[in-house]
Design an enzyme around this catalytic site. Sequence first.
Site, mmCIF file in Angstrom:
data_model
loop_
_atom_site.group_PDB
_atom_site.id
_atom_site.type_symbol
_atom_site.label_atom_id
_atom_site.label_comp_id
_atom_site.label_asym_id
_atom_site.label_seq_id
_atom_site.Cartn_x
_atom_site.Cartn_y
_atom_site.Cartn_z
ATOM 1 C CD GLU A 29 -27.016 6.223 -14.395
ATOM 2 O OE1 GLU A 29 -27.852 7.143 -14.275
ATOM 3 O OE2 GLU A 29 -26.967 5.263 -13.610
ATOM 4 C CG PHE A 80 -27.430 1.163 -15.504
ATOM 5 C CD1 PHE A 80 -28.400 0.192 -15.272
ATOM 6 C CD2 PHE A 80 -26.404 1.291 -14.581
ATOM 7 C CE1 PHE A 80 -28.344 -0.639 -14.157
ATOM 8 C CE2 PHE A 80 -26.339 0.464 -13.465
ATOM 9 C CZ PHE A 80 -27.309 -0.501 -13.253
ATOM 10 C CG HIS A 134 -28.415 -5.063 -12.862
ATOM 11 N ND1 HIS A 134 -29.664 -4.681 -12.459
ATOM 12 C CD2 HIS A 134 -27.568 -4.159 -12.303
ATOM 13 C CE1 HIS A 134 -29.586 -3.611 -11.683
ATOM 14 N NE2 HIS A 134 -28.324 -3.266 -11.574
#
Lengths: 351, 322
Positions: free
Chosen positions: A71, A97, A140
């Site tokens: 990322e 994230f 998440h």
Amino acid sequence: MAEMAMRAAINSALVQEMTRDDRVILIGTDIAGGQMGSGGQEDAAGGVLGITKGLLPRFGAARVIDTPIAEMGYMGVAVGAAATGLRPVAELMFMDFIGCCGDMLLNQAAKIRYMFGGKSTCPLVMRTMIGAGANAAAQHSQSLYHWMTAVPGLKVVVPSNAYDAKGLLATAIRDDDPVIFCEHKALYDLPSAKVEVPEDDYTIPFGEANYVTEGSDVTVVALGLMTHIAAGVAAAMAGKGISVEVIDPRTTSPLDEESILESVESTGRLVVVDESAARCGFGHDVVALVADKAFHSLKAPVKLVTPPHCPTPFSPPLEQAWIPSGERVARAILETLGLDRAAIDAALAAA
Amino acid sequence: MALKKEELLEAYRRMRTIREFEENIHRENTTGEIPGFLHLYCGQEANAVAVCMQLDDTDYIASNHRGHGHCLAKGADVKGMMLELYGKEDGLCHGRGGSMHIADVSRGILGANGIVGAGAPLATGAALTAKTLGTGGVAVSFQGDGASNEGYVFEAINMAVMWQLPMIFYFENNGYGEFTGHDYVVGSKDIAGRAAAFGLPAVRVDGTDFFEVYEAFGEALKRARAGKGPSVIEAQAVRFYGHFEGDPQAYRSTEELESVREHKDCLKILRQKLIKGKKATTAELDTIDQEAVELINACREAAKAAAFPDPATLMNNTYVSY
């Protein structure tokens, strides 16, 4: 005009903008579909939830780019590309994230223009998935748009339905500043987020709130999935003669302060429903705005409905207790109307 | 390698238990009773077991999203695991974590993880603790080919080399990071070779062969225990199911999926080797198979019957004190 789910509306905005401008590219993990399909490009997955499906065969691998799960690296590449002539739409699969790519947003994208004395732009869009409700647990499920809202230089969008998603994403891609575009995962296929969406090109300006319902007794400010919960409560309250105005700011940065203040000045009561955080969240920002600029219009203390100050739990009954519920919103509204606890319990029991 | 018969049978039992656990979840997932995201370990069992059976409770592992196998191999209670997956109060994490965050620190399990590659620095931290406190323990991170490209995995390897930590980075290259092939995202197409450039022993093994993994990991473990620093192992593994349950795997051909089950099933391969090498009889292995089925069935029924957490306890354990 056809009805479209938010999932399709986002795909449609990407098609529209990629067709309109060759400099628009997509970059992210699995957005093309990696190995593609056994049937070739046509069969490629288009992301874990298929949002970018069909874009690879349409625009080719030079514009729909799969990355490693890296990322920080690919977000940095997107920022660099944005500063030098491309208009990347980078996808961060889950907003949770953001810790893995934070610097590229906070210290690079957000500040390039300012630090370079206005001599550069960074027309980056980062699309990302937010929200609880899928039993996806603590890593998440977060809605971290309030983090990004606190960073000068970034713009932040939180759409609540298909029409807004398409128009706001088009605006985001055409905007010369970096934009964080937060998609609640529960909205992709939610029936109440599926609305009529024009086939034609349109945009929705940032910083312009949407009045989900108009009303005169209480103002409710809500974003994303929370607008649907608030609208459900407003409809139920209307049957009891309580008139609730639900305002969806749609963008947290810039924020349509004027609409919020105007509404509170007219109703005198404010409830903010926000999934971001129990502390230092977006809701607190709205409450502070009203305390600062419309305090004397208030007829009752402001109520804020958020998740509790703990991570999103996995187990379904715990997660349901964590997400702001319609009942909590209704309770907050009735409190601003001056009902005491017993009267609220009675009203909710009757409903 | 002189593994005793009972050790070999125990290895087979652990692999078989993991397989049954995962196949059970695969079937039960369609009932809608298991909440959330599930990433199954079927096909990779030899790796977790050949590694973890050489460790004890003072050694740490850090796992990833595909973590059930690592936890079971390291000694996590099977019933506690199953209850956790069903979100129940008596699960290993009291229903707070679920599949992707399952952990049992008492058995040296630092948890599955929802963040790709996060286990590498976490386990390196456990190795730092072991070295600093002189516990004699080692740490192992399990991560996939996908995680091999994460920056903080590189950073962790470098620090483990710098400080000569008792650390083993175990890469299970199952060919796919989520939907994407490792041959596309690993630029050099060689995870072990790339890691070797950090200045540590890095080998590649056949992750479908229990014995090959056992031996290679044994060597790395010996070095780590002797204070000779970290190692990298890249195991070529296979994934039977999709990235997550529900992934239609359009990016893999039916032939490939059938072929890996036919020719690259680590459990089948171990079974054949045990019988061929006269280490076990078919009857002995069949008994283990049957016992695994019964164990998992009992755990499943217990999980279904167990109570959910009380929503009044929602905030518990956010802090030690507040």
